[in-house]
Design an enzyme around this catalytic site. Structure first.
Site, mmCIF file in Angstrom:
data_model
loop_
_atom_site.group_PDB
_atom_site.id
_atom_site.type_symbol
_atom_site.label_atom_id
_atom_site.label_comp_id
_atom_site.label_asym_id
_atom_site.label_seq_id
_atom_site.Cartn_x
_atom_site.Cartn_y
_atom_site.Cartn_z
ATOM 1 N N CYS A 75 0.816 -1.216 0.000
ATOM 2 C CA CYS A 75 0.000 0.000 0.000
ATOM 3 C C CYS A 75 0.847 1.262 0.000
ATOM 4 O O CYS A 75 0.431 2.286 -0.559
ATOM 5 C CB CYS A 75 -0.983 -0.013 1.172
ATOM 6 S SG CYS A 75 -0.243 0.121 2.813
ATOM 7 N N ASP A 76 2.055 1.237 0.576
ATOM 8 C CA ASP A 76 2.917 2.421 0.584
ATOM 9 C C ASP A 76 3.197 2.917 -0.828
ATOM 10 O O ASP A 76 3.407 4.111 -1.070
ATOM 11 C CB ASP A 76 4.278 2.143 1.226
ATOM 12 C CG ASP A 76 4.261 1.133 2.342
ATOM 13 O OD1 ASP A 76 3.341 0.317 2.395
ATOM 14 O OD2 ASP A 76 5.205 1.154 3.148
ATOM 15 N N ALA A 77 3.249 1.966 -1.767
ATOM 16 C CA ALA A 77 3.604 2.308 -3.145
ATOM 17 C C ALA A 77 2.634 3.305 -3.752
ATOM 18 O O ALA A 77 2.981 4.004 -4.715
ATOM 19 C CB ALA A 77 3.655 1.046 -4.000
#
Length: 733
Positions: A175-177
């Site tokens: 999800c950080d991407a």
């Protein structure tokens, strides 16, 4: 985890060492971290809520970070998130040092992305490169990024997002991407108008969302490893800072996703759903915990995740996506908690280190990505406070055409006084210039896009970012009465009275000269001071020949058989505006005999930043209508001439090692060659404005490496003139 040759290991947003620490992304500051700030009187609170107070604490935090630089590589994601915050601050601060620091960073990096081509962490720094390019239009700032993204488009890494799949880190599988990757692609789209970049960002956002977004909880799993994990209380595992990355990514996509884009409602819906969920998960101290659904197991505050949530919620309120009555108090409460975690010296505390146990870490810890989140949050809080404290107007700019319009000049009729213009989409204060009863600024718009700008009294702002001077015009008595003008793209001059009397020159000319530039800096004063502008020393040179010809966009009365230029050079001059965004001046040409008719001319020329064209508006005194020929001098050798509806273009033969000069004229009328010149011929009525545009380019400038590139630019310039943007002014709050 991939390592680099750098002495400092490259830290990824995904750590293999502590999965649980990663899923607990970001704890915030301890409930009452600073005793000195725990109790404040009502007057102190009012002062702390002012725009000046918000800006002050942002600058203190940024200054501390600049004085204590991170040891991560400068293209690392950690640094790049800090850079994003610095850019947000640079957009509202009156100090140049923040943007200067970002330009210096880009120069040290040689404007390259991180070492792993497909890893989202390694191209988040491109967000800053693209934003700097949008402000400076320096091609080198995005050239490596564009080449890399083009390669990625041609050689995609597709496949499963399941975490154990080989090569999964080449896709947005965590999800950080969504903070690191898509906003970089969206910004490159805004910078270039190349739809492929935005299509890639949107397509792959929703591939990741369809895989990691829990539609019941309205939160993102960190990656597929957490689908079946549970917290101590039996709830699903949703990482605090990880969902903060998503919320920040949503903001940074919406900032550059055109309002008319078909996927925008879906982005807004997801943003609204997640915001509503997160509102229920905010703790009593104003922060969010490392585990969103089991906060009791993670008692520490955490500044980086809370910074990202504050950024997103404040943005949503400012955009009218989120109801202010419902979300406003929670947003301010979160900001107050963040400010309480800024020490007197500016150090932001309570930032969970990468890979640290989210249940136990040093509350005094800080990191550059936490500062970046804090500064991004501050930029939206600052806007909120400004609009609370001052009246505003809204300038609505509509691009009804099919062109991507970069640096489109916008003139809005607004009340007298000094004003500041804020981009409603990005909360950045944009450069502006007062012109009589109008305010001039520039907008970049996608095809069919509408953008809004907030205009506030300058006195209501504690600071305004310095405006770079990008347009200049002046009389040059030290060089035989030249009159010269330039912007960040090109430069011109015409000849004045003294050169007609100079024994070496004795020149009477209606021609327009060209100075070819390869720098965005203004060079006019520097080159005249040195007198050395016939040799290229890295900035450009003067090799264009004018003589008695019309040069690049000079004019003369045309009777069908002969040209009748003015019989003397200009006699009077007047500067009406001298930048920073537009220079305007007038030249008077005394009466002359044009084939038996007496004619005089008052010529007004204006040049805006960001364009290779100058606007010419002439008013002629004569009996009856005139035909006016606007010319481009032909050269011996093989050049490339072309024409179309409302334009003509000439790419000159190469001038030895100096390269190719290019010239164009935009004018509705007929085209004809005449006496060694290409003419665009139009009709002028006495006393009424006769308007055309003249422009010049150079093959050694990165903008126009080929004649085809120049011709495309000329065609688009003609279309922009034919299809102006629509501008309207509405009252604000």
């Amino acid at each position: 985890m991939t390592q680099t040759a750098s002495p400092v290991p490259r830290q990824r947003t995904l750590s293999t060492a502590l999965c649980l620490a990663l899923l607990a992304a970001a704890p915030l500051a301890a409930p009452h971290a600073q005793a000195a700030t725990a109790v404040r009187g009502a007057a102190d609170q009012a002062t702390a809520a002012s725009p000046a107070a918000v800006l002050n604490v942002m600058q203190r935090a940024a200054d501390w970070q600049l004085a204590h630089p991170s040891t991560y590589p400068e293209d690392d994601w950690t640094q790049a998130v800090g850079d994003a915050g610095m850019m947000a601050l640079a957009g509202v601060s009156g100090e140049r040092r923040y943007r200067d620091a970002m330009i210096a960073m880009g120069e040290r990096n040689r404007w390259k992305l991180g070492p792993s081509m497909y890893h989202a962490d390694d191209y988040v720094v491109g967000q800053t490169y693209a934003e700097l390019y949008l402000q400076t239009r320096e091609p080198k700032m995005i050239a490596p990024m564009r080449a890399q993204f083009d390669y990625m488009l041609d050689n995609p890494r597709e496949g499963s997002l399941y975490w154990e799949t080989p090569g999964v880190l080449h896709r947005w599988a965590w999800c950080d991407a969504l903070f690191m990757g898509p906003p970089a692609w969206a910004r490159l789209y805004a910078a270039t108008g190349d739809q492929r970049y935005l299509d890639f960002a949107v397509k792959n956002w929703w591939l990741t969302s369809d895989y990691l977004y829990d539609k019941e909880e309205h939160l993102y799993y960190r990656d597929s490893r957490y689908f079946s994990k549970r917290e101590a209380n039996g709830r699903k595992v949703f990482w605090g800072r990880g969902n903060g990355w998503v919320m920040g990514g949503l903001v940074r996509m919406l900032q550059y996703l055109p309002a008319n884009h078909p996927s925008r409602p879906r982005f807004v819906q997801q943003f609204s759903e997640m915001s509503a969920k997160l509102l229920t998960l905010q703790q009593s101290d104003g922060t969010w915990r490392a585990s969103l659904l089991d906060p009791a197991s993670y008692p520490l505050q955490e500044s980086s995740g809370t910074g990202l949530y504050t950024y997103a919620l404040a943005y949503g309120v400012n955009q009218g996506i989120l109801d202010r009555a419902r979300f406003g108090p929670a947003t301010i409460k979160a900001w107050d908690a963040l400010v309480a975690n800024v020490n007197a010296d500016g150090k932001l505390t309570h930032v969970q280190p990468i890979g640290a146990d989210p249940k136990s870490y040093d509350p005094n810890s800080t990191d550059v990505y936490g500062v970046g989140a804090f500064l991004m949050a501050g930029s939206e809080i600052y806007r909120m406070r400004l609009l609370d404290s001052a009246p505003s107007s809204v300038v609505v700019v509509r691009n009804g055409g099919s062109l991507h319009r970069a640096d489109e000049s916008v003139e809005a009729p607004l009340a007298a006084g000094e004003l500041a213009v804020l981009d409603a989409a990005t909360s950045r204060i944009v450069p502006s210039q007062r012109l009589d009863k109008n305010v001039l600024f520039q907008a970049t718009l996608a095809p069919g896009e509408t953008r809004r700008y907030l205009v506030l009294p300058r006195a209501s702002l504690p600071a305004v970012p310095p405006v770079d001077a990008k347009a200049h015009a002046r009389f040059v008595p030290e060089r035989l009465d030249d009159f010269a003008w330039e912007n960040d793209r090109t430069a011109h001059r015409v000849y004045g009275p003294a050169i007609m009397r100079d024994p070496k020159e004795m020149l009477v000319s209606a021609g327009v000269d060209v100075w070819s530039k390869r720098t965005r800096a203004l060079v006019l004063d520097k080159w005249y001071a040195s007198g050395d502008y016939h040799t290229d020393r890295g900035e450009g040179m003067d090799f264009y020949k004018v003589g008695k010809a019309l040069g690049c966009g000079g004019l003369a009365v045309f009777d069908g058989g002969r040209l009748h230029p003015a019989s003397s050079n200009f006699s009077k001059w007047k500067v009406l505006a001298d930048g920073p965004l537009r220079a305007v001046f007038e030249l008077t040409y005394d009466q002359w005999d044009a084939g038996g008719r007496q004619v005089s001319e008052l010529r007004r020329v204006s040049i805006d930043t960001g364009t290779n064209f100058s606007r010419v508006e002439s008013r002629f005194a004569a009996k009856g209508p005139l035909e006016i020929g606007v010319g481009i001098a032909q050269r011996e050798g093989e050049g490339r001439y072309s024409q179309g509806n409302g334009w003509m273009s000439y790419w000159e033969p190469a001038h030895g090692a100096d390269g190719n000069a290019a010239c164009a004229v935009l004018l509705e009328g007929r085209h004809t060659p005449h006496e060694g010149q290409y003419l665009a011929v139009g009709k002028a009525q006495p006393g009424k404005p006769f308007v055309y545009y003249l422009g010049a380019g150079w093959s050694k400038n990165a903008d126009f490496p080929t004649p085809e590139a120049w011709e495309r630019y000329v065609k688009e310039a003609a279309q922009r003139v034919a299809e102006p943007v629509a501008v309207s002014v509405e009252s604000g709050k």
